[in-house]
Write a protein that holds these residues in place. Structure first.
Motif, PDB file in Angstrom:
ATOM      1  N   ALA A 153       0.757  -1.294   0.017  1.00 18.67           N
ATOM      2  CA  ALA A 153       0.013   0.019  -0.057  1.00 18.67           C
ATOM      3  C   ALA A 153       0.724   1.162  -0.052  1.00 18.67           C
ATOM      4  N   GLU A 154       2.174   1.083   0.974  1.00 19.74           N
ATOM      5  CA  GLU A 154       2.911   2.371   0.894  1.00 19.74           C
ATOM      6  C   GLU A 154       3.442   2.484  -0.533  1.00 19.74           C
ATOM      7  N   GLU A 155       4.047   1.491  -1.168  1.00 21.78           N
ATOM      8  CA  GLU A 155       4.393   1.622  -2.244  1.00 21.78           C
ATOM      9  C   GLU A 155       3.535   2.254  -3.550  1.00 21.78           C
ATOM     10  N   LYS A 156       2.452   2.130  -3.487  1.00 21.69           N
ATOM     11  CA  LYS A 156       1.449   2.522  -4.299  1.00 21.69           C
ATOM     12  C   LYS A 156       1.155   3.880  -3.731  1.00 21.69           C
ATOM     13  N   GLY A 157       1.283   3.974  -2.696  1.00 18.16           N
ATOM     14  CA  GLY A 157       0.795   5.560  -2.082  1.00 18.16           C
ATOM     15  C   GLY A 157      -0.738   5.426  -1.828  1.00 18.16           C
ATOM     16  N   VAL A 158      -1.274   4.430  -1.331  1.00 16.24           N
ATOM     17  CA  VAL A 158      -2.637   4.286  -0.954  1.00 16.24           C
ATOM     18  C   VAL A 158      -2.899   4.015   0.523  1.00 16.24           C
ATOM     19  N   MET A 159      -3.877   4.251   0.886  1.00 19.41           N
ATOM     20  CA  MET A 159      -4.380   3.353   2.122  1.00 19.41           C
ATOM     21  C   MET A 159      -4.556   2.221   2.263  1.00 19.41           C
ATOM     22  N   LEU A 160      -4.160   1.646   3.250  1.00 22.77           N
ATOM     23  CA  LEU A 160      -4.540   0.238   3.580  1.00 22.77           C
ATOM     24  C   LEU A 160      -6.036   0.191   3.755  1.00 22.77           C
ATOM     25  N   PRO A 212      -7.796   0.741  12.121  1.00 23.82           N
ATOM     26  CA  PRO A 212      -6.446   0.310  12.388  1.00 23.82           C
ATOM     27  C   PRO A 212      -6.171  -0.504  13.422  1.00 23.82           C
ATOM     28  N   ALA A 213      -7.394  -1.385  13.862  1.00 23.80           N
ATOM     29  CA  ALA A 213      -7.107  -2.365  14.943  1.00 23.80           C
ATOM     30  C   ALA A 213      -6.131  -3.445  14.567  1.00 23.80           C
TER      31      ALA A 213
END
Length: 1692
Positions: free
Chosen positions: A974-981, A987-988
């Protein structure tokens, strides 16, 4: 020549010469001596030459003129014998080539003379031929003369001569041209030839030509002149010439020596300038002629075509086109156009026949055709010659079928034009005869619409052997046998197709021969054709674009015409071989078009073959367009049209197969003829050998094969074998072709689907079956065809026809299972993408609602689980998705099967699946809970969820690790794509999310429509949270509270409030439903209760976890809000339970386990602190199995004992939030409804009681800030609560019987609440004490209830007090009973009196006019008196009033100056008035003792006035005193009452009361204490009014008595007079008791004035009146004093 030059030959020659000469001399010696001499000298000459020269032949040649001379002279004698001898000798010389040019010239001249004399003509010809052929010495004029000589001999009278001459001419002409060829050969190395020039070069002078070429040129030029009927330039001396002969010569030259014309510009020029125009000119009669046109129509008679010329012209044209096409492009265009025209139907039959033969010659030369195409068809503004030729052939064939036996007759049947007409007629008669002869063999023929045309064996395939173009000897046009033209045209087409396809395919790199193409389908081995196809594909890539354009153009130009003609012929053919050839042609064309990618034409040919495969009615429907929109038309097949193949079908076509028609054909059977079978074989052949180029036309092919399979599978096993092999061989197709095949099968299947709509016949399953076959054999490359294949099968699965669907599903599931078990490379375990691809259609099936399909799908899943369950890996989500996709409406069996799968998964496969799938398992299990088909499944699935939660608990650490690992990977992506998970409950932590999903699922089940499911789910949810909740991270509790519990509460609340109130008759089957659960609403109420209690319990037991969360106060508010909504729900069970939960969260009641839960509202117990514990010991023990963090968090408590928390919630805000909720619940629940009808909800007594009971405890926490506003709010609620009526069916349980004066628990609670408040105020600060008046107001409001029960909105209620009068209570209309408020009001009144006694002097009480309010309130029961619902009320009111006044009046006098009590006095006066002179009548059954008791109460009141009020008149407003006076005045006169019986009359008059009034009045009026004259005036006023009134009554009575005569007066009037009389007696008594100085003289006068009136009453007839009168008259005795003055006077 070595033969003639050898010494032996030379020797022989010399001997022969000498012998000839001797013979000559002998013959001539008698008649012709000169010749003899010449001969003899010749002998000598020869001998000399032979002796002198070594090269005898050369020497002879040099001297040949002399040597020849004797022979020439011999010829000159014209003696036959001599001439013959001489000619033979000359020939011998010539053959040894010993004749010089000069000698040759002489010879020719001599021959000419012989010719002119017509001597030895044959010998002459022979000589010329020898002369010209042996050597090349004859040139120019000599040559031309020799040629002319031959020509002239051709036109003699003798036939033999003529023919020989013709042959010689031909030979000579050939020789001339052969010399040119030889000459060119000789010189070719020496000099460079001028390049052959195409087009129109300027005419070059002949001089540039070499001698032989020049001769040939001149000869050819003159031939043209002669044919054109012009004079020759060179052949001088011609006398006669025929065109036919000229044309033949021209043709032979052109045909034999094309190179001469191509290499020499001069000759090329002749072709262009002379030959072509000549041909065109000669053609004109043929062009203009129209058969059957009348001559009169045109001014000049049209010349008729002449067969010999026409035929020869066509031959010339054929040669020109064949040999010189490149030179004569334009001219050839004209010729070809002419040829096409000659095929027209209006041309004579023979002309059409030769034209067709000519065209045939072109058709066997594909390269030539290709040139046409390039030169004409591909040029922009040119005639499309090639296309026209093909189209013309087609039209020609069509026109032959349209010939009718009458239309062809012409006026002159024997002339050239009409020669065919007779034959047509006769020929048509014969086939009929043939056909009818039963056993006779049938001739091969075409037959169409009644026209029968035999097929003749005209030519060998591939060669154009003409018949009529060779008839050079015929002058009259021949009779063309029937069928000849058709047969030639037919061969034209076949050769054309064969030629073009062979050429193009050859160029395409095919190593294929004609014989291979035409081998029969049955014998051709399948492999070779496939290999050849593959090979052609590889070569195609590097072909030349230019040639490709030509090929395409050729095909485009010819396909329409070809197809039209071939289709017609196929239709008409009755011969197997012919049919075979036609189909061959169509097949090769189709294949070629396919190779070239020409889709339209390819499809058209294939359509033609398809149509041929089917009976006529079918052909129309299946193939009416390439898309074959089958459903739009359907033709009925009656028995008779099945046979309508052609009109004569009975004799030709035999039905060889019979089968069932496809679904769209309404009835009948399909009958297939052998021709249909032939076509079908071709079609199979096409599909088999050329499958790779079929592309989209697979659809046509398969559509047809489908019809046929349905029809003939049983009858023709051979064909069905080929068919099955066809699909096996699909594994050899390339990817693109395979796609085309799949697409076609799909389209075909779509058609079958369309047909099966609304049709209960057996659908066609051909396509589906073949899709399955194709898929299975191509499993090794399944990826490329999987999507289209399964995509289509999914559509089939949605079809309404069950048989169709079943097959679709069978095919699809078989493919999926096969795909999963196939040994892929790489294996599936390493190729996850493929595995998902294979499983995907299984998931897609879930979108189909048909239960049979879903059963198949689930069976497939079950099989996959059993066989591959352990290796599914990434396929799990799909498989689980399939189970989860089952919807409630899909039937029980389906849900059972799916559930079986799920149970299998939960019991066996949880450990083998990736942990990320566990969430899906939870969701699927949850979804089964929601299915409403089968309650047991839903309940079992809730059990499964419990099992799953246990699994999570046992393997918690493993699952958590794996999930965290997975989470890290996802997070990184997700970080690589720059999107939120994105995932639920982010966020639990992931493991917590799993729990939350489980909770959320259970939460959903808690709002299921079925009560049993809700109950089970609710219990499970709260149990799992209790048992495993401690595993959660602390922060996750936030989500549990907000996303799970509150979300659940919201939904339950919503469902409950919207639930149906309809009664449910029974719970399915014979289950009876208890009345407390007989509506959906009541069932939802139970759920609401359960849920709210559960949540409240969690708040209680887990408060130590929740309070540190940060937003506990918001959560608290939300919970209160839920409690509030539940409390305000229109359901007694829910609302009461809500209050229990309220009490629980306030910890007013300690939480108890479910089993011990009391059913009554809990008692309030504030003082004891409550111990909060967890539900079970085990759950707490468990909570420490988690990592340290929680242990630390709970570390401050000892693990073995539950933590102790006091019941105080330190945070004041929480208490105030609770107070606000309580207030809202109270004000809403007690607010009366706006409208009233049967459905109006009215809160129950236990609810209201519980509500009010919460207050005192709550108040303890908020009393410090409890303000006047809050008190007001409380008052409204208490008032409202008490006002609520009870439903009539509940009244027996709640209401005490009327006789007991008991309070309900609600009323008790209300008074308790006020009591708590009052006590708090008592000990409270000064500013709290201003609340007293408000409490008084509240209580007084309750007091009023005794007389005016509170109205609850507009609700109609029965007052229970009416029971005294309305005994038949059962049938009262109202559903609601107002409570018996009397005891409550009386209790309230007692409280008021008590409170007032304590607080009368309090500042607030004085200022807020509490006393006035008390009086005002008491006035109500007092004025009602007997009308009060309860007698006790007014009695209590009177005693209370007396008590209050005894305390309050002194206070009031004390504050008289301040004016605070001013408004109280009038209120008090009115109260006295209303009570003492009540408008209500005492009840009939009131006993005399009672009455007297009541009178004594009235007397008490008057005594109060006389003791407490009147003595203090100076402190009291004058108006008030005046009102009191008036009232006493009024009391002193007896009230009348009509209802007394006469016996009671004296008792009922309230005499005692009247007396007391009078006494008080008089005591007050005549007391000595008159302080002001005004007071005295008031009393005097009162008396005079009283007396005047008495006077009037008496007067009126006397008057009426007199008038009425004997009639008794009305009762009222009698009673009235009695009262008046009694009042008078009482008055007089009172006056006497008063001190005399207080009585005004005027008053006495008024009293005495009554006397005469009383006397008049004596006449009255009524005994009652009389006795009263007696009483009234007696006191007057005291006034009877003698007048004093008179007496004295008398004495004196």
């Amino acid at each position: 020549m070595s033969g003639t030059s050898s010494p032996e030959a030379v020797k022989k020659l010399l001997e022969n010469m000498q012998g000839d000469l001797r013979g000559l001399s002998l013959e001539c010696r008698k008649k012709f001596p000169p010749v003899k001499e010449a001969a003899e000298s010749g002998i000598i000459k020869v001998k000399t030459i032979a002796a002198r020269n070594s090269d005898i032949l050369a020497a002879l040649k040099e001297n040949s003129s002399e040597v020849v001379q004797p022979f020439l002279m011999g010829c000159g004698t014209k003696e036959p014998k001599i001439t013959q001898l001489c000619l033979a000798a000359i020939q011998r010389l010539m053959s040894h080539e010993v004749v010089s040019e000069a000698a040759a010239g002489n010879i020719i001249n001599m021959l000419w003379q012989l010719m002119e004399n017509s001597l030895e003509e044959l010998k002459l010809l022979q000589t010329v031929l020898v002369l010209l052929t042996t050597n090349t010495v004859v040139h120019d004029e000599a040559l031309s003369k020799a040629i002319v000589l031959c020509f002239r001999l051709h036109f003699t009278k003798d036939n033999i001569t003529n023919n020989t001459a013709a042959a010689t001419v031909r030979q000579v002409v050939t020789v001339v041209f052969e010399r040119v060829v030889a000459e060119d050969e000789r010189y070719k190395d020496a000099t460079e030839q001028p390049v052959a020039v195409q087009g129109n070069s300027n005419r070059r002078s002949v001089s540039t030509l070499k001698p032989c070429a020049k001769d040939a040129y001149m000869l050819f030029q003159d031939l043209c002149q002669l044919v054109n009927a012009d004079a020759p330039y060179w052949l001088v001396g011609m006398t006669e010439m025929t065109r036919t002969f000229g044309l033949e010569l021209l043709e032979s030259v052109l045909n034999d020596f094309p190179q001469v014309f191509l290499q020499h510009q001069e000759f090329s020029f002749l072709l262009k300038e002379r030959v072509c125009p000549l041909v065109i000119k000669l053609f004109s009669p043929n062009i203009k002629f129209r058969q059957g046109s009348s001559t009169s129509s045109s001014p000049a008679p049209v010349e008729k075509p002449y067969f010999p010329i026409c035929m020869r012209l066509l031959r010339v044209v054929s040669v020109l086109i064949k040999q010189f096409y490149s030179l004569l492009v334009t001219e050839c265009e004209i010729f070809l156009s002419l040829l096409v025209k000659f095929l027209d139907a209006d041309k004579p039959q023979w002309l059409r026949a030769v034209a067709v033969e000519s065209i045939h010659r072109l058709c066997v030369q594909p390269q030539l055709l290709r040139s046409f195409c390039q030169s004409y068809d591909m040029k922009q503004h040119s005639t499309k010659v090639f296309r026209d030729i093909v189209n013309a052939l087609g039209s020609f064939i069509q026109s032959l079928f349209l010939v009718t036996s009458t239309g062809n007759t012409s006026a002159t049947p024997n002339q050239a034009g009409g020669s065919a007409s007779g034959s047509t007629g006769s020929a048509q008669a014969t086939p009929g005869v043939l056909g009818m002869g039963g056993g006779a063999t049938v001739l091969p023929a075409f037959e169409y619409r009644g026209t029968w045309i035999p097929i003749l064996n005209v030519t060998v395939q591939g060669s154009a052997k003409a018949t009529y173009l060779e008839m050079l000897d015929k002058v009259e046009p021949p009779t063309i046998p029937e069928g000849y033209a058709m047969s030639v045209a037919f061969h034209c087409l076949l050769d054309l197709v064969r030629g073009i396809t062979t050429m193009i395919e050859g160029e395409l790199g095919e190593a294929e021969t004609v014989s291979q193409i035409t081998t029969e389908a049955t014998s051709s081995p399948a492999q070779s054709s496939e290999q050849q196809d593959l090979q052609s594909l590889s070569d195609q890539s590097d072909k030349d674009l230019v040639s490709r354009a030509v090929w395409e153009e050729m095909v485009n130009a010819c396909w329409c015409g070809l197809l039209a003609a071939l289709s017609l012929l196929l239709d008409a053919s009755t011969d197997e071989a012919a049919t075979e050839n036609i189909l061959k042609a169509e097949l090769t064309m189709a294949a070629l078009c396919g190779r070239l990618g020409l889709v339209t034409s390819r499809d058209a040919f294939i359509t033609a073959i398809c149509k041929g495969s089917l009976p006529p009615h079918y052909a129309l429907t299946v193939l009416n367009s390439t898309t074959a929109a089958l459903s739009s038309k359907s033709y009925s097949i009656q028995g008779q049209n099945v046979q309508m193949i052609s009109p004569s079908s009975e004799s030709h076509q035999q039905v060889v197969a019979v089968g069932q028609p496809l679904a769209l054909q309404p009835q009948g059977t399909v009958m297939l003829t052998s021709k249909n079978i032939q076509c079908m074989r071709t079609l199979l052949n096409l599909a088999h050998c050329h499958g790779a180029v079929l592309g989209t036309s697979w659809q046509l092919v398969l559509a047809t094969l489908q019809v046929l399979t349905t029809a003939v599978m049983t009858d023709l096993p051979v064909i069905s074998n080929i068919l099955s092999r066809l699909f096996e061989s699909s594994q050899y197709l390339d990817d693109v072709s395979l796609h085309h095949l799949i697409n076609a099968l799909c389209s075909l299947s779509l058609e079958a689907m369309d047909m099966a709509y609304g049709n209960n016949k057996e659908p066609s399953l051909f396509a589906v079956a073949k899709l399955l076959e194709t898929g299975l054999v191509n499993m090794h490359r399944i990826e490329i065809l999987w999507r289209p294949l399964t995509g289509h099968l999914l559509e089939v699965c949605q079809h309404p026809n069950s048989r169709m669907r079943e097959w679709g599903a069978e095919a699809l599931t078989s493919l999926i299972k096969a795909g999963l078990t196939f040994n892929h490379d790489p294996p599936l375990s390493q190729n996850q993408r493929l595995q998902l691809l294979l499983l995907n259609p299984l998931k897609e099936l879930s979108n189909i609602s048909h239960p049979d399909i879903r059963i198949k799908q689930l069976e497939c899943v079950l099989q996959i689980l059993q066989s591959q369950g352990d290796s599914l890996g990434p396929g799990w989500p799909l498989v689980l998705g399939v189970m989860g996709a089952i919807r409630s409406d899909q039937g029980e069996s389906l849900i059972r099967t799916a559930f079986q799968c799920l149970q299998l998964v939960v019991t066996d496969f949880l450990p083998t699946m990736p942990c990320t799938c566990l969430q899906i398992v939870v969701e699927v299990a949850g979804s089964f809970g929601l299915h409403n088909q089968e309650l047991n499944i839903s309940l079992t699935s809730i059990g499964l969820l419990w099992n799953i939660s246990d699994y999570f608990f046992q393997r918690g650490e493993i699952i958590e690790k794996e999930l965290n690992k997975e989470e890290a990977v996802l997070q990184k992506q997700a970080e690589e794509k720059g999107v939120m998970l994105h995932r639920p409950f982010h966020p639990a932590p992931p493991f917590d999310c799993l729990w939350l999903c489980l909770y959320a699922k259970l939460g959903e089940l808690c709002v299921d429509p079925r009560p049993a499911v809700r109950k089970s789910a609710g219990q499970t949810l709260f149990s799992t949270i209790a048992a495993h909740g401690t595993l959660l991270q602390h922060s996750t509790w936030h989500t549990v509270i907000w996303k799970v519990l509150f979300h659940l509460l919201d939904r339950v609340r919503e469902s409950s409030t919207t639930a149906d109130k309809e009664k449910i008759e029974s719970g399915g089957g014979n289950i009876l439903i208890h009345h407390s659960r007989d509506t959906a609403e009541k069932q939802w109420a139970e759920t609401w209760v359960l849920t709210l209690a559960g949540v409240a319990r969690i708040f209680n037991t887990r408060r130590y976890l929740l309070q540190p969360l940060g937003d506990f106060s918001q959560a608290w508010d939300v919970l209160l809000d839920h409690i509030q909504s539940a409390a305000l729900s229109k359901n007694n069970e829910v609302s009461l339970a809500a209050l229990k939960s309220f009490q629980e969260i306030l910890q007013i009641v300690s939480p108890v386990r479910d089993s011990e839960k009391p059913d009554t509202p809990p008692t309030i117990n504030v003082s004891v602190p409550v111990v909060v514990g967890t539900t079970t010991a085990t759950s707490l023990g468990r909570s420490f199995m988690r990592t340290d963090s929680i242990g630390e968090r709970i570390g401050r408590y000892n693990g073995s004992e539950p933590p102790v928390v006091t019941d105080e919630i330190e945070d004041l805000n929480l208490w105030w939030a609770a107070w606000n909720s309580w207030y809202r619940i109270g004000s809403e629940s007690t607010k009366p409804p706006i409208t009233c009808d049967k459905l109006t909800f009215i809160p129950s007594q236990p609810f209201l009681t519980a509500l009010i009971q919460i207050f005192p405890a709550l108040y303890q926490h908020i009393k410090t800030g409890f303000s006047m506003d809050d008190l007001q709010k409380l008052g409204v609620i208490l008032h409202g609560a008490v006002s609520v009526p009870i439903s009539s069916d509940a009244s027996p349980f709640i209401l005490p019987s009327y006789t007991e004066a008991v309070l309900t628990s609600l009323q008790e609670a209300v008074l308790t609440a006020l009591d708590v408040l009052q006590k708090a105020i008592c000990v409270g600060s000064e500013n709290m004490q201003i609340m007293y008046p408000a409490i008084f107001d509240q209580l007084l409001a309750f007091v009023e209830f005794s007389c005016k029960p509170p109205q609850y909105g507009q609700l109609e209620t029965k007052h229970i007090a009416n029971a005294k009068y309305n005994q038949i209570q059962l049938f009262a209309p109202a559903e609601w009973v107002a409570l018996n408020y009397v005891p409550f009001a009386e209790r309230s009144l007692e409280v008021v009196v008590d409170l007032y006694q304590k607080t009368a002097c309090h500042k607030a009480v004085v200022n807020e006019k509490v006393l006035q309010n008390i009086i005002k309130t008491l006035r109500i029961p007092l004025s009602l008196k007997y009308s009060c619902p309860s007698e006790s009320t007014w009695k209590l009111a009177v005693s209370s009033l007396l008590k209050v006044l005894s305390i309050g009046l002194p206070v009031a006098r004390q504050h008289a100056s301040s004016g605070k009590f001013d408004s109280m006095w009038p209120e008090l006066a009115n109260t006295f008035e209303d009570f003492l002179f009540t408008k209500s009548t005492p009840p009939d059954n009131l006993s005399i003792q009672e009455f007297q008791k009541n009178e004594s109460i009235d007397v008490e009141v008057v005594q109060l006035i006389s003791t407490e009020i009147l003595p203090y008149a100076n402190f009291i407003p004058k108006e008030f005193v005046g009102q009191i006076m008036t009232m006493l005045n009024k009391g002193s006169i007896h009230s009348q009452s009509s209802s007394f019986t006469e016996a009671e009359i004296d008792i009922r008059m309230r005499e005692e009361f009247s007396k007391v009034c009078f006494e008080t009045l008089l005591q007050f009026s005549f007391s000595n204490k008159v302080t002001t004259p005004q007071e005295g005036y008031i009393s005097r006023m009162a008396l005079s009014v009283l007396l005047k009134r008495s006077q009037d009554v008496l007067h009126r009575y006397i008057e009426d008595e007199r008038l009425s005569g004997k009639c008794p007066l009305p009762r009222q009037q009698v009673t009235e007079i009695i009262f008046v009389l009694k009042a008078v007696s009482t008055l007089i008594d009172s006056l006497k008791k008063t001190q005399p100085e207080n009585v005004d003289a005027n008053t006495w006068a008024q009293v005495i004035a009554l006397y005469p009136t009383l006397v008049e009453c004596i006449t009255c007839s009524s005994s009652e009146v009389c006795s009263a009168l007696k009483e009234a008259l007696v006191p007057f005795k005291d006034f009877m004093h003698p007048p004093a003055s008179k007496v004295q006077n008398g004495e004196s």
